[in-house]
Motif scaffolding. Structure first.
Motif, PDB file in Angstrom:
ATOM      1  N   GLY A  92      -5.655  -6.376  -3.236  1.00  7.30           N
ATOM      2  CA  GLY A  92      -6.300  -6.383  -1.473  1.00  7.30           C
ATOM      3  C   GLY A  92      -7.043  -7.285  -1.575  1.00  7.30           C
ATOM      4  N   LEU A  93      -7.895  -7.811  -2.838  1.00  5.19           N
ATOM      5  CA  LEU A  93      -8.976  -9.737  -3.215  1.00  5.19           C
ATOM      6  C   LEU A  93      -7.913 -10.396  -2.246  1.00  5.19           C
ATOM      7  N   ASP A  94      -6.181 -10.373  -3.196  1.00  6.11           N
ATOM      8  CA  ASP A  94      -5.354 -11.515  -2.960  1.00  6.11           C
ATOM      9  C   ASP A  94      -5.157 -11.713  -0.948  1.00  6.11           C
ATOM     10  N   LEU A  95      -5.566 -10.616  -0.333  1.00  7.61           N
ATOM     11  CA  LEU A  95      -5.082 -10.412   0.587  1.00  7.61           C
ATOM     12  C   LEU A  95      -6.639 -10.527   1.813  1.00  7.61           C
ATOM     13  N   GLN A  96      -7.636 -10.006   0.909  1.00 16.68           N
ATOM     14  CA  GLN A  96      -8.028 -10.537   1.541  1.00 16.68           C
ATOM     15  C   GLN A  96      -8.699 -12.602   1.713  1.00 16.68           C
ATOM     16  N   ARG A  97      -8.211 -12.921   0.851  1.00 20.42           N
ATOM     17  CA  ARG A  97      -8.456 -14.256   0.825  1.00 20.42           C
ATOM     18  C   ARG A  97      -7.686 -15.166   1.681  1.00 20.42           C
ATOM     19  N   THR A 145     -10.980   1.794  -3.782  1.00 25.04           N
ATOM     20  CA  THR A 145     -10.685   2.297  -4.525  1.00 25.04           C
ATOM     21  C   THR A 145     -11.090   3.258  -5.916  1.00 25.04           C
ATOM     22  N   GLY A 146     -10.384   3.308  -6.833  1.00 27.29           N
ATOM     23  CA  GLY A 146     -10.591   4.057  -7.775  1.00 27.29           C
ATOM     24  C   GLY A 146     -10.259   3.534  -8.800  1.00 27.29           C
ATOM     25  N   HIS A 147      -9.829   1.594  -8.724  1.00 27.48           N
ATOM     26  CA  HIS A 147      -9.849   0.841 -10.039  1.00 27.48           C
ATOM     27  C   HIS A 147     -11.424  -0.147  -9.987  1.00 27.48           C
ATOM     28  N   GLY A 148     -12.627  -0.367  -9.738  1.00 29.68           N
ATOM     29  CA  GLY A 148     -13.407  -1.286  -9.343  1.00 29.68           C
ATOM     30  C   GLY A 148     -14.299  -1.659 -10.437  1.00 29.68           C
ATOM     31  N   ASP A 149     -15.014  -1.922 -10.522  1.00 30.40           N
ATOM     32  CA  ASP A 149     -16.003  -2.844 -11.055  1.00 30.40           C
ATOM     33  C   ASP A 149     -16.727  -3.919 -10.689  1.00 30.40           C
ATOM     34  N   ILE A 150     -18.198  -3.937 -11.421  1.00 25.84           N
ATOM     35  CA  ILE A 150     -19.018  -5.053 -10.735  1.00 25.84           C
ATOM     36  C   ILE A 150     -18.404  -6.226 -10.340  1.00 25.84           C
ATOM     37  N   PRO A 151     -17.596  -7.335 -11.606  1.00 24.01           N
ATOM     38  CA  PRO A 151     -17.127  -8.116 -11.207  1.00 24.01           C
ATOM     39  C   PRO A 151     -16.535  -8.358  -9.185  1.00 24.01           C
ATOM     40  N   MET A 152     -15.320  -7.432  -9.921  1.00 26.05           N
ATOM     41  CA  MET A 152     -14.574  -7.426  -8.374  1.00 26.05           C
ATOM     42  C   MET A 152     -15.609  -6.889  -7.165  1.00 26.05           C
ATOM     43  N   THR A 153     -16.332  -5.878  -7.445  1.00 29.33           N
ATOM     44  CA  THR A 153     -17.123  -5.822  -5.971  1.00 29.33           C
ATOM     45  C   THR A 153     -18.209  -7.256  -6.253  1.00 29.33           C
ATOM     46  N   ALA A 157     -17.167 -12.822  -0.757  1.00 27.50           N
ATOM     47  CA  ALA A 157     -16.021 -12.936   0.151  1.00 27.50           C
ATOM     48  C   ALA A 157     -16.057 -12.199   1.370  1.00 27.50           C
ATOM     49  N   GLY A 158     -17.271 -11.167   1.632  1.00 31.90           N
ATOM     50  CA  GLY A 158     -17.016 -11.155   3.358  1.00 31.90           C
ATOM     51  C   GLY A 158     -17.389 -10.078   3.803  1.00 31.90           C
ATOM     52  N   ALA A 159     -16.465  -8.896   2.391  1.00 33.75           N
ATOM     53  CA  ALA A 159     -15.945  -7.295   2.611  1.00 33.75           C
ATOM     54  C   ALA A 159     -17.416  -6.576   2.912  1.00 33.75           C
ATOM     55  N   VAL A 160     -16.630  -5.426   4.180  1.00 29.19           N
ATOM     56  CA  VAL A 160     -17.754  -4.377   4.988  1.00 29.19           C
ATOM     57  C   VAL A 160     -18.476  -3.502   3.929  1.00 29.19           C
ATOM     58  N   ASP A 161     -17.565  -3.574   2.713  1.00 27.24           N
ATOM     59  CA  ASP A 161     -18.128  -1.949   1.714  1.00 27.24           C
ATOM     60  C   ASP A 161     -16.749  -2.238   0.615  1.00 27.24           C
ATOM     61  N   PHE A 162     -18.066  -2.627  -0.521  1.00 26.69           N
ATOM     62  CA  PHE A 162     -16.413  -1.644  -2.065  1.00 26.69           C
ATOM     63  C   PHE A 162     -17.244  -0.162  -2.025  1.00 26.69           C
ATOM     64  N   LEU A 163     -15.766   0.800  -1.965  1.00 25.38           N
ATOM     65  CA  LEU A 163     -15.663   2.152  -2.444  1.00 25.38           C
ATOM     66  C   LEU A 163     -14.983   2.472  -2.726  1.00 25.38           C
ATOM     67  N   THR A 164     -15.392   3.640  -4.000  1.00 20.63           N
ATOM     68  CA  THR A 164     -14.617   4.045  -4.703  1.00 20.63           C
ATOM     69  C   THR A 164     -14.518   5.329  -4.243  1.00 20.63           C
ATOM     70  N   LYS A 165     -13.041   5.679  -5.288  1.00 18.46           N
ATOM     71  CA  LYS A 165     -12.529   6.999  -4.442  1.00 18.46           C
ATOM     72  C   LYS A 165     -12.629   7.710  -6.066  1.00 18.46           C
ATOM     73  N   PRO A 166     -13.092   9.598  -5.631  1.00 15.58           N
ATOM     74  CA  PRO A 166     -13.344  10.057  -4.115  1.00 15.58           C
ATOM     75  C   PRO A 166     -14.753   9.219  -3.589  1.00 15.58           C
TER      76      PRO A 166
END
Length: 235
Positions: free
Chosen positions: A84-89, A104-112, A118-127
């Motif tokens: 998803g980050l590749d697509l955003q870029r 995502t269910g696999h997020g971390d702080i650096p990824m967020t 890069a302009g994401a509206v939000d970075f949410l984790t499942k659930p």
């Protein structure tokens, strides 16, 4: 919405039926390789009254003709192939800053941090709570609508600007600098009467009812277009 608990169900309707939607209606594009997640998100998006379409990979999305649609994206971060980050870029580099919501269910702080910078509206984790996701979707759609409205204004003003003669563009450039008619006449080596004629033509062609409106239109033009007036031309 606890997407990991939902059963594996079929994906959304075929893309051909999605293309029959009204042109102005926003489309929420869901990209996730988990069919149960796709189904959960589809039900939620439909419950809010939005159209949607689902893809299982970024490659599948890029092969479809939907990215120019109004709306936003809901992306998983880790999927087979490009992330998803590749697509955003990729979207940013191709000049399509479509609003992106990461889920995502696999997020971390650096990824967020990377996604948000890069302009994401939000970075949410499942659930994620239904309302939290819907709030992000509504914000993304609003951002896209504002961007499209701004782009339409720029396109309109560029088209009008392109109808100006080289001399009219020079006069517009000088007016935008705040120069008076007599100063413009001196700078361009023409009479003040000629300046007034050119300025009147500029106002008419740019469809500006006032100098203030004209300046606002000028300021929406791409920077290269505003770099005029340096070379003298015939009156």
């Amino acid at each position: 919405m606890r997407v990991e608990q939902l059963p594996h169900l079929r994906r959304s309707a075929p893309l051909s039926s999605q293309r029959n939607r009204e042109a102005e209606q926003p489309l929420v594009i869901i990209v996730d390789d988990d069919a149960s997640v796709q189904e959960a998100l589809s039900e939620l998006i439909l419950s809010a009254g939005f159209q949607h379409v689902c893809f299982s990979s970024t490659r599948e999305l890029l092969d479809a003709d939907v990215l120019d649609s109004a709306g936003c994206l809901i992306l998983d971060v880790r999927m087979p192939g490009a992330s998803g980050l590749d697509l955003q870029r990729h979207l940013a580099q191709s000049g399509n800053p479509k609003p992106v919501i990461f889920l995502t269910g696999h997020g971390d702080i650096p990824m967020t941090v990377q996604a948000m910078k890069a302009g994401a509206v939000d970075f949410l984790t499942k659930p994620v709570r239904d309302q939290t996701l819907l709030d992000a979707v509504i914000a993304g759609i609003a951002m896209d609508a504002a961007r499209r409205a701004e782009a339409a204004v720029v396109k309109r003003n560029v088209e009008r600007f392109e109808t100006l003669t080289p001399r009219e563009r020079e006069v517009l450039h000088q007016v935008a600098r705040g120069r008076l008619n007599k100063q413009i006449a001196f700078d361009l080596g023409i009479s003040e009467v000629t300046v007034k004629l050119h300025r009147g033509n500029v106002m008419r062609k740019m469809e500006a009812a006032s100098i203030g409106e004209l300046i606002r239109a000028w300021e929406t033009l791409p920077a290269p277009m505003r770099e005029v007036g340096g070379t003298r031309t015939a009156a």
